[in-house]
Write an enzyme that holds these catalytic residues in place. Structure first.
Site, mmCIF file in Angstrom:
data_model
loop_
_atom_site.group_PDB
_atom_site.id
_atom_site.type_symbol
_atom_site.label_atom_id
_atom_site.label_comp_id
_atom_site.label_asym_id
_atom_site.label_seq_id
_atom_site.Cartn_x
_atom_site.Cartn_y
_atom_site.Cartn_z
ATOM 1 N N LYS A 159 21.776 -56.937 -47.010
ATOM 2 C CA LYS A 159 20.687 -57.876 -46.698
ATOM 3 C C LYS A 159 19.763 -57.800 -47.911
ATOM 4 C CE LYS A 159 17.471 -59.115 -42.997
ATOM 5 N NZ LYS A 159 17.749 -60.558 -42.923
HETATM 6 N N1 PMP Z 1 22.715 -63.939 -41.453
HETATM 7 C C1 PMP Z 1 21.605 -64.020 -42.215
HETATM 8 C C2 PMP Z 1 21.668 -64.746 -43.519
HETATM 9 C C3 PMP Z 1 20.414 -63.442 -41.767
HETATM 10 O O1 PMP Z 1 19.307 -63.527 -42.518
HETATM 11 C C4 PMP Z 1 20.387 -62.782 -40.526
HETATM 12 C C5 PMP Z 1 19.106 -62.163 -40.039
HETATM 13 N N2 PMP Z 1 18.995 -60.849 -40.545
HETATM 14 C C6 PMP Z 1 21.569 -62.722 -39.771
HETATM 15 C C7 PMP Z 1 22.718 -63.308 -40.258
HETATM 16 C C8 PMP Z 1 21.583 -62.027 -38.440
HETATM 17 O O2 PMP Z 1 21.423 -60.653 -38.609
HETATM 18 P P1 PMP Z 1 20.748 -59.753 -37.484
HETATM 19 O O3 PMP Z 1 21.329 -60.167 -36.189
HETATM 20 O O4 PMP Z 1 21.148 -58.371 -37.862
HETATM 21 O O5 PMP Z 1 19.282 -59.994 -37.530
#
Ligand code: PMP
Length: 300
Positions: A159
Site C-alpha cells: 500500500k
Molecule cells: N485497493 C485499493 C487501491 C485500496 O486503496 C484499498 C483500501 N486500502 C483496497 C483495495 C481495500 O483494502 P482494505 O480492505 O485493506 O482497506
C-alpha cells in the site's frame, strides 16, 4: 460544503514516537518521499473504541515498507499501541486511522540508502466514503484511463503512496464526469479493482471476485469472503473480463473506507443492488462492531 484543510485542524498526531500538536506535525519540502514517492500507509477504522483488524493493517504497513526496501524503526506492537493511543488522545471512538511511514530528507536522490524512516499516525472523523443518499441505488463507476501495473512492474502488494498516482488521476476524471469512482483493469485487460476498493459480482446467488494478482488483497475483501462463506454463499476468485459483466446481476465494492458499498452502474451497464449485497452490507457492519455486542453479552 466547507472543506477544512488537513493542516488547519486541531488535535494530536503521533510522530516518531511522541504526540505533537496537529499543526506542528510538519516535514521538510526536501523529504525524499515527496520527490520519489517512497511512502507507505494504512487506512483503518475504529468502531466504538476498537480499531478493526488493527494487527493485520499494521502487519501490512511493515510488509509494504519492506517491499519498498525500507524498515520501520518501531515494532508492530508499538505501532498497534500508538494507533489506539492516538484515537484516545484525540477523544475519538469512531474514526479513520492513518499511519504513514516515509523516507526523510537525509538524502535527495534516487538512491536513498542514507535516509531515515519517519512514522506518523493521524486520526479523524470520517463517516461514509460515499454519499449516503446514493447508497441504496448503488454508486456509479466509469472506466479508468489507466490500468494497474503488473506485479513484475511494481510492488503491487504494497500500500504504497506512489501507486496511487494513477488512482487519483482516474478518480478525478470520474468525479469530473459525474461518476463516483473508476473501475481499473489489469494489464491483461481483466477487471482489477476501483481506485480505492476491491470489487465483487453476484450471479445466481454466488459471488465472483478478481484474483488479487496485481493489486491489494484488501483486508475487507478477505473479511467479506470469510463472512460470505460462513453464510453459505459460494465465492469464486477468478479472472473476470469486461465482456462478462452483463452476466452479473449485482455488484459491490469493499474496502476499509468504502466498507461494503453497492454499485448501480459500470459505464453503460446497470446493476440492481439486491438481497445478497445488502445482507453482506449488514453482516460486515455487524462484524466490525462484534466486540461491542460481545461486551454487552458479558455485562448483561
Ligand atoms: N485497493 C485499493 C487501491 C485500496 O486503496 C484499498 C483500501 N486500502 C483496497 C483495495 C481495500 O483494502 P482494505 O480492505 O485493506 O482497506
Amino acid at each position: 460544503m466547507t472543506i477544512v484543510p488537513f493542516d488547519d485542524r486541531d488535535g494530536w498526531i503521533w510522530l516518531d514516537g511522541q504526540f505533537v500538536p496537529w499543526r506542528d506535525a510538519n516535514l521538510h519540502v526536501l523529504s525524499h518521499a515527496l520527490h520519489y514517492g517512497a511512502a507507505v500507509f494504512e487506512g483503518e477504522r475504529m468502531y466504538d473504541g476498537r480499531i478493526f483488524a488493527l494487527e493485520a493493517h499494521t502487519r501490512r504497513l511493515f510488509r509494504s515498507a519492506e517491499l519498498l526496501d525500507f524498515a520501520i524503526p518501531f515494532t508492530e506492537d508499538e505501532i498497534n499501541h500508538a494507533s489506539a493511543e492516538t484515537c484516545a488522545k484525540n477523544g475519538l471512538r469512531n474514526c479513520y486511522v492513518r499511519p504513514i511511514a516515509w523516507r526523510g530528507p537525509e538524502q535527495l536522490s534516487v538512491s536513498a540508502l542514507q535516509t531515515r524512516t519517519r512514522v506518523a499516525i493521524a486520526v479523524w472523523e470520517w463517516p461514509k466514503y460515499f454519499d449516503a443518499a446514493k447508497f441504496q441505488r448503488g454508486v456509479r463507476l466509469c472506466w479508468a484511463k489507466y490500468r494497474r501495473p503488473p506485479a513484475e512492474a511494481a510492488p503491487t502488494a504494497a500500500k504504497a503512496a506512489g501507486l496511487y498516482m494513477i488512482c487519483t488521476i482516474s478518480k478525478n476524471d470520474a468525479e469530473r464526469n459525474g461518476y463516483d469512482d473508476a473501475l481499473m483493469l489489469d494489464c491483461s485487460g481483466a477487471i482489477a479493482e476501483t481506485t480505492g476498493a476491491n470489487i465483487f459480482f453476484v450471479r445466481d446467488g454466488q459471488l465472483y471476485t478478481p484474483e488479487p494478482t496485481c493489486f491489494l488483497d484488501g483486508i475487507t475483501r478477505q473479511t467479506v469472503i470469510g463472512l460470505a462463506r460462513k453464510m453459505g454463499i459460494a465465492v469464486t476468485e477468478t479472472r473476470i473480463e469486461p465482456g462478462m459483466l452483463s452476466t452479473f446481476s449485482e455488484c459491490f465494492i469493499v474496502g476499509t473506507a468504502a466498507e461494503v458499498t453497492p454499485v448501480g452502474e459500470i459505464g453503460v451497464l446497470t446493476f440492481h443492488p439486491g438481497r445478497l449485497t445488502f445482507d453482506l452490507v449488514d453482516a460486515y457492519a455487524d462484524h466490525v462492531r462484534a466486540h461491542v455486542k460481545d461486551r454487552r453479552l458479558v455485562t448483561a
